[in-house]
Scaffold this motif. Structure first.
Motif, PDB file in Angstrom:
ATOM      1  N   SER A  28       4.019  -7.205  11.166  1.00 34.09           N
ATOM      2  CA  SER A  28       4.764  -5.940  11.176  1.00 34.09           C
ATOM      3  C   SER A  28       4.628  -5.277   9.801  1.00 34.09           C
ATOM      4  O   SER A  28       3.907  -5.777   8.934  1.00 34.09           O
ATOM      5  N   ALA A  29       5.317  -4.171   9.625  1.00 31.98           N
ATOM      6  CA  ALA A  29       5.261  -3.473   8.337  1.00 31.98           C
ATOM      7  C   ALA A  29       6.584  -2.754   8.110  1.00 31.98           C
ATOM      8  O   ALA A  29       7.308  -2.443   9.061  1.00 31.98           O
ATOM      9  N   VAL A  30       6.905  -2.528   6.849  1.00 29.65           N
ATOM     10  CA  VAL A  30       8.066  -1.711   6.503  1.00 29.65           C
ATOM     11  C   VAL A  30       7.538  -0.436   5.872  1.00 29.65           C
ATOM     12  O   VAL A  30       6.737  -0.491   4.936  1.00 29.65           O
ATOM     13  N   GLU A  31       7.970   0.692   6.378  1.00 26.97           N
ATOM     14  CA  GLU A  31       7.492   1.970   5.834  1.00 26.97           C
ATOM     15  C   GLU A  31       8.413   2.444   4.716  1.00 26.97           C
ATOM     16  O   GLU A  31       9.602   2.115   4.693  1.00 26.97           O
ATOM     17  N   CYS A  32       7.854   3.192   3.805  1.00 25.51           N
ATOM     18  CA  CYS A  32       8.662   3.659   2.674  1.00 25.51           C
ATOM     19  C   CYS A  32       7.991   4.859   2.032  1.00 25.51           C
ATOM     20  O   CYS A  32       6.849   5.189   2.338  1.00 25.51           O
ATOM     21  N   ASP A  33       8.717   5.487   1.125  1.00 24.38           N
ATOM     22  CA  ASP A  33       8.113   6.528   0.296  1.00 24.38           C
ATOM     23  C   ASP A  33       7.537   5.916  -0.974  1.00 24.38           C
ATOM     24  O   ASP A  33       6.482   6.314  -1.449  1.00 24.38           O
ATOM     25  N   VAL A  34       8.277   4.958  -1.523  1.00 19.72           N
ATOM     26  CA  VAL A  34       7.795   4.264  -2.723  1.00 19.72           C
ATOM     27  C   VAL A  34       8.014   2.763  -2.537  1.00 19.72           C
ATOM     28  O   VAL A  34       9.100   2.332  -2.136  1.00 19.72           O
ATOM     29  N   ALA A  56       0.866  -1.187   0.000  1.00 23.32           N
ATOM     30  CA  ALA A  56       0.000   0.000   0.000  1.00 23.32           C
ATOM     31  C   ALA A  56       0.895   1.227   0.000  1.00 23.32           C
ATOM     32  O   ALA A  56       2.096   1.132   0.289  1.00 23.32           O
ATOM     33  N   PRO A  57       0.341   2.401  -0.333  1.00 24.64           N
ATOM     34  CA  PRO A  57       1.191   3.599  -0.323  1.00 24.64           C
ATOM     35  C   PRO A  57       1.840   3.774   1.044  1.00 24.64           C
ATOM     36  O   PRO A  57       1.155   3.750   2.067  1.00 24.64           O
ATOM     37  N   GLY A  58       3.149   3.885   1.060  1.00 19.35           N
ATOM     38  CA  GLY A  58       3.865   4.141   2.308  1.00 19.35           C
ATOM     39  C   GLY A  58       4.114   2.928   3.179  1.00 19.35           C
ATOM     40  O   GLY A  58       4.824   3.038   4.184  1.00 19.35           O
ATOM     41  N   ARG A  59       3.565   1.768   2.810  1.00 16.90           N
ATOM     42  CA  ARG A  59       3.692   0.606   3.698  1.00 16.90           C
ATOM     43  C   ARG A  59       3.713  -0.701   2.939  1.00 16.90           C
ATOM     44  O   ARG A  59       2.895  -0.911   2.040  1.00 16.90           O
ATOM     45  N   VAL A  60       4.614  -1.557   3.349  1.00 22.61           N
ATOM     46  CA  VAL A  60       4.548  -2.945   2.908  1.00 22.61           C
ATOM     47  C   VAL A  60       4.245  -3.768   4.144  1.00 22.61           C
ATOM     48  O   VAL A  60       5.029  -3.791   5.103  1.00 22.61           O
TER      49      VAL A  60
END
Ligand code: GLY
Length: 375
Positions: free
Chosen positions: A193-199, A184-188
């Motif tokens: 848990s999740a990894v945050e990102c810009d892309v 999803a936008p900003g998150r895998v």
């Protein structure tokens, strides 16, 4: 050069496309994580490694022919840069490709392919059985004619994968050994848990359809069984070129390796089944033996099956799914071939550029979404 230093990119999928994208993005200055529970163990690990847009051309797939040809042109430089970055060979083989036929129906198919290619401005040389054997003396007596495609190359898939992994690690990519559940936008999302990102860059091959709603029903697994054979000391050396059938109408290909051959590949719509069947192995051996009888003295080292990520039009999906989510999958039979153009396109999109004109047919907006910009 404009280098982005603070942007976080998460690549989902550790096959040749995902790992190469991760390497290039890290090299360009992005902070990159690659999420895969078992990187390098999917379809890229099973692949034969043909880089053969001409030999595998098919009427009706003109855009794929153009895309594949553009990517093939970039392979020598891509392999050289990958090799330098990794400190090991990327496994490119430049001996070329032959397409051969056994019976008269196969030869009619080859004539059709040659005519089609000629209409597309791609001349191939028709060869008699004798001319073929002058090039590759180990071809079997059943081979009756063929085409020479010197520009179609091959790559040792496992050498290229190992090089991409080494290059990615050297460039600072962090490998996260976990399975992605949703992108999803900003998150895998991972399990718990999740990894945050810009892309996020979704490059999970046949599994991509399970990870983003826009891909549901768009990417399907297409099973391919492949054999790996090693030449024993007294055995005939394999042909130096890639040799592709039709053999009695069935497609088979033999791709040389330093120590033997890869023989591929069956093609079945069988869901996520990766079990190797007796019938698959039998058909591959029967076809390969007609082309190169010397395989009967080879050691059958491995039989494995991979899942090609198929799409309805056999074109990949490369572009924005929504702001913050890029996709690079659906490469079907052409994952290795299309890696250089895919990587270049993804890096361009990350920089805020449009998809290049030659890639427009791969834009996932063809499935009805908007051709979303990055933000
Ligand atoms: N490119 C060959 C295959 O997918 O079997």
């Amino acid at each position: 050069m404009f280098v982005k230093t603070a942007e976080r990119v998460v690549v989902v999928g550790g096959g040749i496309v995902g790992t190469s994208v991760a390497w290039r993005a890290a090299q360009a200055g992005y902070e990159v994580k690659l999420v895969d529970a078992r990187p390098g163990t999917g379809a890229s690990n099973v692949a034969g490694g043909m880089l053969a847009p001409i030999a595998e051309a098919w009427p009706g797939e003109e855009e794929l022919l153009e895309l594949g040809s553009a990517s093939l042109q970039r392979w020598p430089e891509f392999a050289a840069e990958l090799g330098r970055a990794a400190g090991r060979s990327a496994g490119l083989r430049t001996e070329g490709t032959l397409v051969v036929g056994v019976d008269s129906a196969d030869r009619t198919d080859l004539d059709r392919l040659a005519d089609y290619l000629s209409h597309r401005g791609r001349e191939v040389t028709r060869l008699t059985a004798r001319q073929l054997r002058e090039l590759e003396p180990s071809l079997g007596p059943a081979v009756r004619g063929g085409l020479e495609v010197p520009g179609d190359l091959a790559v040792d898939n496992r050498a290229a994968l190992a090089a991409a992994r080494a290059a990615a690690e050297a460039a600072g990519v962090e490998f996260v050994a976990a399975a992605a559940r949703q992108v999803a936008p900003g998150r895998v999302e991972l399990a718990g848990s999740a990894v945050e990102c810009d892309v996020a860059v979704l490059a999970a091959g046949a599994h991509s359809g399970e990870l983003h709603p826009a891909l549901r029903g768009r990417i399907r697994p297409v099973k391919g069984e492949v054999l790996r054979l090693r030449a024993r000391p007294a055995a005939l050396p394999p042909p130096s070129r890639t040799v592709r059938g039709p053999v009695h109408g069935r497609q088979v290909y033999l791709v040389p390796r330093d120590d033997g051959l890869v023989v591929g590949a069956t093609q079945h719509e069988a869901g996520f089944d990766t079990e190797v069947t007796v019938g698959g192995v039998r058909d591959l051996i029967a076809g390969a033996e007609q082309v190169f009888p010397g395989i009967s003295e080879y050691h059958l080292v491995e039989a494995s099956a991979g899942l090609r990520p198929g799409t309805e039009d056999n074109l990949p999906a490369i572009g924005w799914l929504e702001p913050g989510v890029l996709v690079a999958t659906g490469h079907h039979r052409n994952g290795f071939l299309l890696t250089p153009v895919t990587v270049d396109a993804v890096l361009g999109l990350l920089r805020g550029e449009q998809l290049p004109e030659e890639m427009k047919s791969a834009d996932p907006s063809r499935w009805g979404g908007s051709s979303a910009g990055r933000h």
